[in-house]
Motif scaffolding. Structure first.
Motif, short mmCIF file in Angstrom:
data_model
loop_
_atom_site.label_atom_id
_atom_site.label_comp_id
_atom_site.label_asym_id
_atom_site.label_seq_id
_atom_site.Cartn_x
_atom_site.Cartn_y
_atom_site.Cartn_z
N ASN A 70 -10.97 -18.81 17.66
CA ASN A 70 -9.56 -18.43 17.53
C ASN A 70 -8.96 -18.55 16.14
O ASN A 70 -7.79 -18.20 15.95
CB ASN A 70 -8.71 -19.27 18.48
N TYR A 102 -6.93 -15.76 14.54
CA TYR A 102 -5.56 -15.55 15.02
C TYR A 102 -4.66 -16.74 14.67
O TYR A 102 -3.54 -16.55 14.18
CB TYR A 102 -5.56 -15.34 16.53
N ASP A 103 -5.13 -17.94 14.91
CA ASP A 103 -4.30 -19.14 14.72
C ASP A 103 -3.77 -19.26 13.30
O ASP A 103 -2.66 -19.76 13.09
CB ASP A 103 -5.09 -20.40 15.07
N LYS A 118 -0.84 -15.78 12.72
CA LYS A 118 -0.15 -15.33 13.92
C LYS A 118 0.91 -14.27 13.69
O LYS A 118 1.21 -13.48 14.59
CB LYS A 118 0.48 -16.54 14.63
N LEU A 149 -7.53 -15.73 24.27
CA LEU A 149 -6.11 -15.65 23.91
C LEU A 149 -5.34 -14.78 24.89
O LEU A 149 -4.27 -15.16 25.37
CB LEU A 149 -5.96 -15.10 22.49
N VAL A 150 -5.87 -13.59 25.18
CA VAL A 150 -5.18 -12.69 26.11
C VAL A 150 -5.10 -13.28 27.50
O VAL A 150 -4.04 -13.27 28.14
CB VAL A 150 -5.89 -11.32 26.15
N ILE A 184 -1.32 -14.37 25.65
CA ILE A 184 -0.91 -13.68 24.41
C ILE A 184 -1.31 -12.21 24.55
O ILE A 184 -2.50 -11.88 24.55
CB ILE A 184 -1.58 -14.31 23.18
N ASN A 185 -0.34 -11.31 24.66
CA ASN A 185 -0.65 -9.92 25.02
C ASN A 185 -0.85 -8.98 23.84
O ASN A 185 -1.24 -7.83 24.01
CB ASN A 185 0.42 -9.36 25.96
N PHE A 186 -0.57 -9.44 22.61
CA PHE A 186 -0.76 -8.66 21.38
C PHE A 186 0.04 -7.36 21.37
O PHE A 186 -0.40 -6.35 20.83
CB PHE A 186 -2.25 -8.37 21.15
N LYS A 227 0.53 -5.03 18.16
CA LYS A 227 -0.46 -5.51 17.20
C LYS A 227 -1.78 -4.75 17.38
O LYS A 227 -2.06 -4.20 18.44
CB LYS A 227 -0.68 -7.01 17.36
#
Length: 228
Positions: A61, A64-65, A68, A87-88, A92-94, A97
Motif C-alpha cells: 500500500n 497509495y499511503d 493519497k 484498499l478498495v 476506498i473507491n478511487f 482517480k
C-alpha cells in the motif's frame, strides 16, 4: 400438578419471531440444498490463507499511503496490484482517480483476491496501459470473481493471460460483475474462466448501463448456465 405458562404480549411476539426465524432458516437451507443439487460445486482446491495476497507480508500500500492526494497512481509490482484490492475492498473507491500499470505483472506468487465487493466497489479508472496481467488465480467458492470482483468504474487497455479464474456466480476474466455506468474497453482475456452461473470471458454479469466495448475473449469459458 399442571402448570400453565402465561406469555406477555412482548413475549408472544418474541416467540412468533423466533418461530418465523427458524422457519426462514429451514427454507433457506432447503433452497440452498436444492441449488447445490441443481448446480454441483465447481471442483476447487482448498484455500491456504497463507498463500493469498492478503497475508503476503509485502509492501502492498505505500504507493497509495504516501500519495493519497494524487489523482493518478502508478502500479509496477504484483504486490501493489494486490494492495489496490485491499484498499478498495476496505472502502476506498478511487472516485475521480486513475490507476495505471507501467509493467506487465505476473501474479503467480499468491492466490488472487478480486478488486471490489458488493459493498465496496471500485468507481475510478483502471488503465492497463496496454500491459498484461498473467497467472491470475482464484480458487474460491464465492461469487463475483475475476481481476475485479464487483466493479462500477472504467477498466481499459488491459489483457488477462494464462489465468485460472474460478467461482460460483458472476465470474469473468476481467470482472465478475459490472453495473452502474461501468465500462470495460479495449481489453481482452486469454485465460480460463469457470463458474456455475453467469460466467463470461470478459465479465460474468452486466447490469444497468454498464458496457463492454472493443474487447474480446479467447480463453476457455465453462459453466452450468448463462455462459458467454
Amino acid at each position: 400438578m399442571k402448570f400453565k405458562t402465561y406469555l406477555s404480549v412482548n413475549s408472544k411476539r418474541m416467540a412468533i419471531l423466533a418461530l418465523t426465524s427458524v422457519l426462514a432458516l429451514e427454507s433457506i437451507s432447503s433452497s440452498a440444498s436444492a441449488m447445490q443439487n441443481q448446480y454441483p460445486a465447481v471442483e476447487q482446491e482448498a484455500i491456504n490463507m497463507e498463500n493469498t495476497w492478503l497475508v503476503c507480508n509485502c509492501d502492498t500500500n505505500s504507493w497509495y499511503d504516501n500519495n493519497k492526494d494524487d489523482t493518478e497512481f502508478i502500479i509496477s509490482k504484483p504486490e501493489q496490484l494486490a494492495g489496490l484490492a485491499l484498499l478498495v475492498n476496505g472502502g476506498i473507491n478511487f472516485k475521480d482517480k486513475i490507476i495505471k500499470l507501467n509493467k506487465n505483472l505476473n501474479m503467480s506468487e499468491h492466490i488472487w483476491t478480486p478488486i471490489g465487493t458488493y459493498g465496496a466497489q471500485f468507481v475510478g479508472t483502471f488503465d492497463g496501459n496496454n500491459k498484461t496481467i498473467s497467472n491470475l488465480t482464484t480458487k474460491q467458492t464465492m461469487p463475483n470473481q475475476g481481476l475485479f470482483g464487483y466493479n462500477s468504474g472504467i477498466i481499459r487497455n488491459i489483457g488477462i493471460i494464462d489465468s485460472d479464474i474460478k467461482g460460483t456466480f458472476n465470474v469473468g476474466g476481467i470482472a465478475g460483475k459490472i453495473d452502474g455506468n461501468a465500462k470495460i474497453e479495449n481489453s481482452y482475456n486469454k485465460g480460463n474462466v469457470e463458474g456455475l452461473r453467469c460466467v463470461g470471458g470478459i465479465a460474468g454479469m452486466i447490469d444497468d448501463n454498464a458496457k463492454i466495448e472493443n474487447s474480446y475473449n479467447k480463453g476457455n469459458v465453462t459453466g452450468k448456465g448463462f455462459v458467454g
